[in-house]
Design a protein around this motif. Structure first.
Motif, PDB file in Angstrom:
ATOM      1  N   VAL A 149     -12.086   4.035   1.376  1.00  0.00           N
ATOM      2  CA  VAL A 149     -11.214   3.267   0.483  1.00  0.00           C
ATOM      3  C   VAL A 149     -10.372   4.192  -0.393  1.00  0.00           C
ATOM      4  N   VAL A 150     -10.906   5.388  -0.697  1.00  0.00           N
ATOM      5  CA  VAL A 150     -10.192   6.313  -1.590  1.00  0.00           C
ATOM      6  C   VAL A 150      -8.789   6.610  -1.064  1.00  0.00           C
ATOM      7  N   GLY A 151      -8.671   6.847   0.245  1.00  0.00           N
ATOM      8  CA  GLY A 151      -7.371   7.157   0.828  1.00  0.00           C
ATOM      9  C   GLY A 151      -6.469   5.960   1.013  1.00  0.00           C
ATOM     10  N   MET A 152      -6.984   4.756   0.778  1.00  0.00           N
ATOM     11  CA  MET A 152      -6.196   3.539   0.986  1.00  0.00           C
ATOM     12  C   MET A 152      -5.801   2.851  -0.311  1.00  0.00           C
ATOM     13  N   LEU A 153      -6.169   3.428  -1.455  1.00  0.00           N
ATOM     14  CA  LEU A 153      -5.921   2.750  -2.731  1.00  0.00           C
ATOM     15  C   LEU A 153      -4.444   2.435  -2.984  1.00  0.00           C
ATOM     16  N   PRO A 154      -3.507   3.370  -2.737  1.00  0.00           N
ATOM     17  CA  PRO A 154      -2.096   3.014  -2.963  1.00  0.00           C
ATOM     18  C   PRO A 154      -1.635   1.832  -2.108  1.00  0.00           C
ATOM     19  N   ALA A 155      -2.028   1.823  -0.834  1.00  0.00           N
ATOM     20  CA  ALA A 155      -1.641   0.726   0.058  1.00  0.00           C
ATOM     21  C   ALA A 155      -2.292  -0.581  -0.382  1.00  0.00           C
ATOM     22  N   MET A 156      -3.548  -0.524  -0.791  1.00  0.00           N
ATOM     23  CA  MET A 156      -4.243  -1.730  -1.252  1.00  0.00           C
ATOM     24  C   MET A 156      -3.603  -2.262  -2.525  1.00  0.00           C
ATOM     25  N   ALA A 157      -3.244  -1.349  -3.444  1.00  0.00           N
ATOM     26  CA  ALA A 157      -2.622  -1.768  -4.693  1.00  0.00           C
ATOM     27  C   ALA A 157      -1.282  -2.454  -4.441  1.00  0.00           C
ATOM     28  N   ALA A 158      -0.478  -1.875  -3.545  1.00  0.00           N
ATOM     29  CA  ALA A 158       0.836  -2.469  -3.234  1.00  0.00           C
ATOM     30  C   ALA A 158       0.686  -3.838  -2.585  1.00  0.00           C
ATOM     31  N   ASP A 159      -0.288  -3.967  -1.686  1.00  0.00           N
ATOM     32  CA  ASP A 159      -0.476  -5.222  -0.968  1.00  0.00           C
ATOM     33  C   ASP A 159      -1.028  -6.319  -1.874  1.00  0.00           C
ATOM     34  N   LEU A 160      -1.908  -5.943  -2.814  1.00  0.00           N
ATOM     35  CA  LEU A 160      -2.535  -6.924  -3.697  1.00  0.00           C
ATOM     36  C   LEU A 160      -1.723  -7.189  -4.964  1.00  0.00           C
ATOM     37  N   GLY A 161      -0.680  -6.402  -5.201  1.00  0.00           N
ATOM     38  CA  GLY A 161       0.144  -6.582  -6.380  1.00  0.00           C
ATOM     39  C   GLY A 161      -0.540  -6.140  -7.663  1.00  0.00           C
ATOM     40  N   ILE A 162      -1.326  -5.069  -7.585  1.00  0.00           N
ATOM     41  CA  ILE A 162      -2.021  -4.534  -8.751  1.00  0.00           C
ATOM     42  C   ILE A 162      -1.640  -3.059  -8.906  1.00  0.00           C
TER      43      ILE A 162
END
Length: 403
Positions: free
Chosen positions: A39-52
């Motif tokens: 998950v550490v390497g995916m945080l920017p993508a997750m943040a952009a997708d979730l709007g956070i």
């Protein structure tokens, strides 16, 4: 003659069965540890997708670590009383469901809840896996069993995290979680085929089992684990930046050096498994010294690519070997309560990972690479010193006893 041959065949069959079982356990450990760190390497993508914000997405990492530290040992205490095959299949199914839910229902609060469940399960999975592997291998081969089980953890940095990051960048981050759910299902299937159902649990719940992990000596060993892992991840969290500073214009070698670092973990894992069984104390101090030397050389030595390659191999080997000697040390110290001992160790190591990363970030931002090195060596020095004190306390009472 035929009876001797038959006994030999039975022994070979049992060893082959134990090897297959430990391999399946290592694969399950690969899945659960990849679930933690990918998950550490995916945080920017997750943040952009979730709007956070990216800062908010960091809670996906911290909630896992906090749950592992606080809830993991409690769950492990009850897991040791369960039939091991049943628990391992249930835990693998938990990762199938949790990773699947995150992939299919990407909501901030849902992800937090699923990550908390995963964090609580991880120490129990590692503890039960280690206790079962040690039971299958026998007390004389405990170091071998731990090192074989740790192959799953070594593979996380070589295969698990890079693969998930590649999928997240090329497709969608949720596909990485879907893959982890599928791999957890494969692990459950493999375990169902090779782990034999037993009538007895890993260990019996008892007051003596709890007492074994609440004595002062064991708690000091936990503090040693915390300090060692703080040092490991104080430096490792900035490995990309440290190597980039040394390489300068030759940063084309960075990806290759990171891969070599991961592959060197296989060497360290195997060597630790071979020598720690004979001399755990000597192997432990050798690993700490090698780690201190490698990190110091990265920061202080203006190395060419060949010298840097040697340093990276030494660092990667020491990093992986530290996992083996730490787990073996805690297993032997908490004998009679191996599951809880290993779970408490995982909890302590998770706290160390979080602390090391935080202190590393502060020291690097405030003082640069020299500050990072000072913090790493500080953790290592205090950890080695405390380990020496613990060993002295163990020997001293025996030496004072009258003849």
């Amino acid at each position: 003659m035929s009876d001797r041959a038959t006994r030999h065949e039975v022994g070979d069959s049992r060893e082959a069965s134990a090897t297959r079982c430990i391999a399946a356990l290592a694969f399950l450990n690969f899945v659960v540890v990849t679930s933690e760190f990918s998950v550490v390497g995916m945080l920017p993508a997750m943040a952009a997708d979730l709007g956070i914000s990216v800062q908010s997405s960091a809670y996906f990492v911290s909630v896992f670590a906090v749950s592992a530290s606080l809830l993991g040992p409690v769950l492990s205490f009850y897991a040791q009383a369960l039939e091991p095959r049943f628990f391992l299949l249930a835990a693998a199914s938990g990762y199938v469901v949790s990773n699947g839910v995150i992939a299919l229902w990407p909501d901030f609060h849902v992800i937090l809840f699923m990550r908390a469940i995963q964090g609580a399960l991880l120490p129990a999975v590692v503890g039960v896996s280690a206790a079962l592997a040690l039971r299958l291998a026998g007390a004389q081969r405990d170091a071998w069993a731990i090192s074989r089980l740790n192959v799953g953890v070594v593979a996380v940095s070589i295969i698990g995290i890079p693969l998930c990051a590649q999928i997240a960048q090329g497709l969608r981050w949720s596909y990485s979680l879907a893959l982890l759910a599928a791999l957890a299902a494969v692990a459950a299937f493999a375990l169902s085929k090779v782990v034999v159902r037993e009538d007895r649990p890993i260990e019996r719940l008892s007051g003596s089992a709890l007492k074994a992990v609440l004595n002062q000596n064991f708690q000091l060993h936990l503090l040693v684990s915390f300090l060692v892992f703080s040092a490991l991840f104080c430096a490792y969290s900035y490995i990309t930046i440290l190597l980039g500073d040394v390489l300068g214009a030759e940063d084309k070698w960075l990806a290759s050096l990171l891969l070599i670092f991961g592959l060197s973990g296989v060497i360290g894992n195997n060597l630790a498994g071979r020598y720690a069984g004979h001399s755990l104390v000597a192997t432990s101090f050798t690993v700490l010294a090698l780690l201190a030397g490698a990190v110091s050389a990265i920061v202080l030595v203006q190395a060419n690519i060949l010298v840097l390659l040697v340093i990276v191999i030494a660092w990667g080997a020491a990093h992986s070997a530290a996992f083996v000697v730490t787990q073996l040390r805690m297993f032997r110290e908490g004998k009679g309560a191996a599951t809880v001992a290993m779970a408490l160790n995982i909890a302590s190591c998770n706290l160390g990972i979080a602390t090391g990363a935080a202190v590393g970030a502060w020291s690097f931002e405030a003082f640069g690479p020299d500050g990072l090195l000072t913090a790493t060596l500080g953790f290592l020095s205090v950890g080695a010193g405390l380990y020496s004190v613990v060993l002295t306390q163990r020997v001293l009472p025996n030496s004072l006893q009258p003849d």
